[in-house]
Enzyme design. Structure first.
Site, PDB file in Angstrom:
ATOM      1  N   CYS A 118       0.815  -1.225   0.000  1.00 43.13           N
ATOM      2  CA  CYS A 118       0.000   0.000   0.000  1.00 43.13           C
ATOM      3  C   CYS A 118       0.849   1.274   0.000  1.00 43.13           C
ATOM      4  O   CYS A 118       0.336   2.366  -0.253  1.00 43.13           O
ATOM      5  CB  CYS A 118      -0.958   0.002   1.183  1.00 43.13           C
ATOM      6  SG  CYS A 118      -2.084  -1.397   1.147  1.00 43.13           S
ATOM      7  N   HIS A 254      -2.880   7.444   1.205  1.00 37.52           N
ATOM      8  CA  HIS A 254      -3.372   6.107   0.866  1.00 37.52           C
ATOM      9  C   HIS A 254      -4.760   5.948   1.477  1.00 37.52           C
ATOM     10  O   HIS A 254      -5.007   6.386   2.601  1.00 37.52           O
ATOM     11  CB  HIS A 254      -2.400   5.058   1.428  1.00 37.52           C
ATOM     12  CG  HIS A 254      -2.960   3.677   1.410  1.00 37.52           C
ATOM     13  ND1 HIS A 254      -3.478   3.113   0.260  1.00 37.52           N
ATOM     14  CD2 HIS A 254      -3.111   2.747   2.398  1.00 37.52           C
ATOM     15  CE1 HIS A 254      -3.901   1.890   0.537  1.00 37.52           C
ATOM     16  NE2 HIS A 254      -3.696   1.648   1.827  1.00 37.52           N
ATOM     17  N   ASN A 284      -9.999   0.091  -0.511  1.00 32.74           N
ATOM     18  CA  ASN A 284      -8.531   0.118  -0.444  1.00 32.74           C
ATOM     19  C   ASN A 284      -7.972  -0.573  -1.687  1.00 32.74           C
ATOM     20  O   ASN A 284      -8.073  -1.791  -1.818  1.00 32.74           O
ATOM     21  CB  ASN A 284      -8.082  -0.597   0.836  1.00 32.74           C
ATOM     22  CG  ASN A 284      -6.571  -0.604   1.016  1.00 32.74           C
ATOM     23  OD1 ASN A 284      -5.815  -0.323   0.086  1.00 32.74           O
ATOM     24  ND2 ASN A 284      -6.124  -0.942   2.210  1.00 32.74           N
TER      25      ASN A 284
HETATM   26  O1  UT7 Z   1      -3.795  -0.686   3.477  1.00 35.16           O
HETATM   27  C1  UT7 Z   1      -3.009  -1.307   4.430  1.00 35.16           C
HETATM   28  C2  UT7 Z   1      -3.290  -0.769   5.730  1.00 35.16           C
HETATM   29  N1  UT7 Z   1      -4.504  -1.354   6.281  1.00 35.16           N
HETATM   30  C3  UT7 Z   1      -5.186  -0.669   7.133  1.00 35.16           C
HETATM   31  O2  UT7 Z   1      -4.862   0.467   7.387  1.00 35.16           O
HETATM   32  C4  UT7 Z   1      -6.350  -1.319   7.874  1.00 35.16           C
HETATM   33  C5  UT7 Z   1      -6.265  -0.960   9.337  1.00 35.16           C
HETATM   34  N2  UT7 Z   1      -7.346  -1.486  10.137  1.00 35.16           N
HETATM   35  C6  UT7 Z   1      -8.641  -1.080  10.047  1.00 35.16           C
HETATM   36  O3  UT7 Z   1      -8.949  -0.263   9.198  1.00 35.16           O
HETATM   37  C7  UT7 Z   1      -9.651  -1.577  11.040  1.00 35.16           C
HETATM   38  O4  UT7 Z   1      -8.981  -2.242  12.093  1.00 35.16           O
HETATM   39  C8  UT7 Z   1     -10.690  -2.562  10.412  1.00 35.16           C
HETATM   40  C9  UT7 Z   1     -11.623  -1.782   9.489  1.00 35.16           C
HETATM   41  C10 UT7 Z   1      -9.991  -3.648   9.659  1.00 35.16           C
HETATM   42  C11 UT7 Z   1     -11.556  -3.187  11.510  1.00 35.16           C
HETATM   43  O5  UT7 Z   1     -12.184  -2.189  12.286  1.00 35.16           O
HETATM   44  P1  UT7 Z   1     -12.101  -2.244  13.880  1.00 35.16           P
HETATM   45  O6  UT7 Z   1     -12.870  -1.104  14.383  1.00 35.16           O
HETATM   46  O7  UT7 Z   1     -10.659  -2.326  14.259  1.00 35.16           O
HETATM   47  O8  UT7 Z   1     -12.879  -3.588  14.203  1.00 35.16           O
HETATM   48  P2  UT7 Z   1     -12.358  -4.884  14.995  1.00 35.16           P
HETATM   49  O9  UT7 Z   1     -11.381  -5.646  14.182  1.00 35.16           O
HETATM   50  O10 UT7 Z   1     -11.974  -4.481  16.372  1.00 35.16           O
HETATM   51  O11 UT7 Z   1     -13.690  -5.715  15.079  1.00 35.16           O
HETATM   52  C12 UT7 Z   1     -14.809  -5.291  15.893  1.00 35.16           C
HETATM   53  C13 UT7 Z   1     -15.917  -6.310  15.765  1.00 35.16           C
HETATM   54  C14 UT7 Z   1     -15.427  -7.740  16.005  1.00 35.16           C
HETATM   55  O12 UT7 Z   1     -16.462  -8.432  16.675  1.00 35.16           O
HETATM   56  P3  UT7 Z   1     -16.340  -8.747  18.256  1.00 35.16           P
HETATM   57  O13 UT7 Z   1     -15.086  -9.558  18.388  1.00 35.16           O
HETATM   58  O14 UT7 Z   1     -16.221  -7.400  18.899  1.00 35.16           O
HETATM   59  O15 UT7 Z   1     -17.596  -9.483  18.535  1.00 35.16           O
HETATM   60  C15 UT7 Z   1     -15.284  -8.318  14.619  1.00 35.16           C
HETATM   61  O16 UT7 Z   1     -15.471  -9.712  14.575  1.00 35.16           O
HETATM   62  O17 UT7 Z   1     -16.438  -6.294  14.445  1.00 35.16           O
HETATM   63  C16 UT7 Z   1     -16.424  -7.618  13.904  1.00 35.16           C
HETATM   64  N3  UT7 Z   1     -16.214  -7.532  12.466  1.00 35.16           N
HETATM   65  C17 UT7 Z   1     -17.207  -7.345  11.587  1.00 35.16           C
HETATM   66  N4  UT7 Z   1     -18.526  -7.229  11.753  1.00 35.16           N
HETATM   67  C18 UT7 Z   1     -19.273  -7.029  10.655  1.00 35.16           C
HETATM   68  C19 UT7 Z   1     -15.031  -7.572  11.783  1.00 35.16           C
HETATM   69  N5  UT7 Z   1     -15.261  -7.444  10.477  1.00 35.16           N
HETATM   70  C20 UT7 Z   1     -16.590  -7.287  10.322  1.00 35.16           C
HETATM   71  C21 UT7 Z   1     -17.431  -7.090   9.210  1.00 35.16           C
HETATM   72  N6  UT7 Z   1     -18.755  -6.980   9.432  1.00 35.16           N
HETATM   73  N7  UT7 Z   1     -16.960  -7.009   7.956  1.00 35.16           N
END
Ligand code: UT7
Length: 327
Positions: A118, A254, A284
């Protein structure tokens, strides 16, 4: 003793290409347990483009390059350097840059890929800028192109909602400082921390499994590193070139997550109206996201010649950094 001329790399044209097929969040909610509301709230993404089955990264790159050449009013035969930033190459080898060169019918340029995921476009920009500054290339095509739809595990909702396909390209022209005026690439600074390679990676590759693998990511970890490292990188590059945040006309980072973009902008005291956001429409697109965002902002009449742009990016490696460019 006379000193060699230090050429400046000036952006002569920008182009982009997005595949025709659009997938909405609701389309993905039919495949995995997710919702439009969750995706928008956590990422800002509304839709993404996916390449057709027979559409490869080199095809997207060639279309973006043709668009950039047209906007630069340059002929493909003027190009003596082609760099493609990609983590989703057509083949293990030859490079996607060589395959793009073939599609563009250029037989004069040196063509090669760089692997900065990225942050790849910024890496390609830095390499091309070095070639131009040293007089080793005169007119370069710098392309970021990806088909990340092929690297997504469609059953993993933590990653399959985040990515899209596309390509963006810039034509860089070497100019004497007199001709360039204040335009051109001021500087690019990137850094890698291989100790963090296990928080964003593919679980395969030619030497390990014999296949490309799928994206695996510790989202929250990457998120935290993105906000702190991108803020730190911006502070350092601004200080190095003696530029204040108020001098910046546009922040074109990005596009991974609108929350990351806004957190960094807030820490830098950058007003919202100076931020270019395309993650809502493109998701992305890895190495393609910065040139696609630049292309979009130019098409919308926002970015104009003479504007000072701060670019930033972070990707698997981790590799991250910034660029200052006067368009
Ligand atoms: O380009 C390279 C660089 N990449 C990035 O910059 C990505 C960086 N990370 C992020 O943007 C965020 O961490 C994500 C968008 C990937 C995830 O968001 P988050 O606010 O960090 O969510 P999380 O991983 O803490 O997940 C929260 C909850 C979890 O459920 P529990 O464990 O709290 O019950 C996940 O299982 O959301 C759940 N979850 C989803 N729910 C619905 C994870 N993915 C999804 C989904 N739909 N697609």
């Amino acid at each position: 003793m006379t000193h060699p001329v230090q050429w400046r790399s000036v952006i002569a044209g920008v182009g982009g290409y997005l595949p025709h097929r659009v997938l909405t969040n609701d389309d993905l909610a039919k495949v995995v347990d997710t919702s439009h509301e969750w995706i928008v709230e956590r990422t800002g993404i509304h839709q993404r483009h996916f390449a057709a089955e027979n559409e490869l990264t080199s095809h997207l790159c060639a279309k973006a390059a043709e668009c950039a050449l047209k906007n630069a009013e340059k002929d493909i035969n003027e190009i003596d350097l082609i760099i493609v930033a990609t983590a989703s190459p057509d083949l293990t080898f030859p490079s996607t840059a060589a395959l793009t060169q073939k599609l563009l019918k250029n037989s004069k340029a040196l063509a090669f890929d760089v692997a900065g995921v990225c942050a790849g476009f910024l890496l390609a920009l830095q390499v091309a800028d070095n070639f131009i500054r040293l007089g080793q290339a005169k007119t370069a095509l710098v392309i970021g192109g990806e088909t990340f739809s092929r690297l997504i595990d469609m059953e993993d909702r933590r990653t399959n909602v985040l990515f899209g396909d596309g390509a963006g390209a810039v034509v860089l022209e070497g100019m004497s400082p007199e001709k360039a005026g204040n335009r051109g690439i001021l500087g690019v600074h990137l850094q890698t921390e291989g100790q963090l390679s296990d928080i964003l990676y593919t679980d395969g590759g030619p030497s390990s499994t014999g296949h490309a693998g799928k994206i695996r990511m510790s989202g929250q970890e990457v998120y935290k590193h993105a906000v702190t490292k991108l803020t730190d990188s911006a502070v350092k590059i601004l200080a190095k070139y003696n530029i204040t945040i108020n001098d910046i006309d546009w922040f074109i980072p990005h596009q991974a997550n609108v929350r990351i973009i806004e957190s960094v902008a807030q820490r830098l005291n950058l007003p919202r109206e100076k931020i270019v956001v395309t993650v809502d429409k493109h998701a992305n697109t890895s190495a393609a996201s910065i040139p696609l965002a630049l292309w979009t902002a130019i098409q919308e009449g926002r970015v104009k010649p003479g504007d000072l742009i701060l670019h930033e990016g972070i990707g698997g490696g981790l590799i991250w950094g910034s660029a200052l460019v006067r368009y």
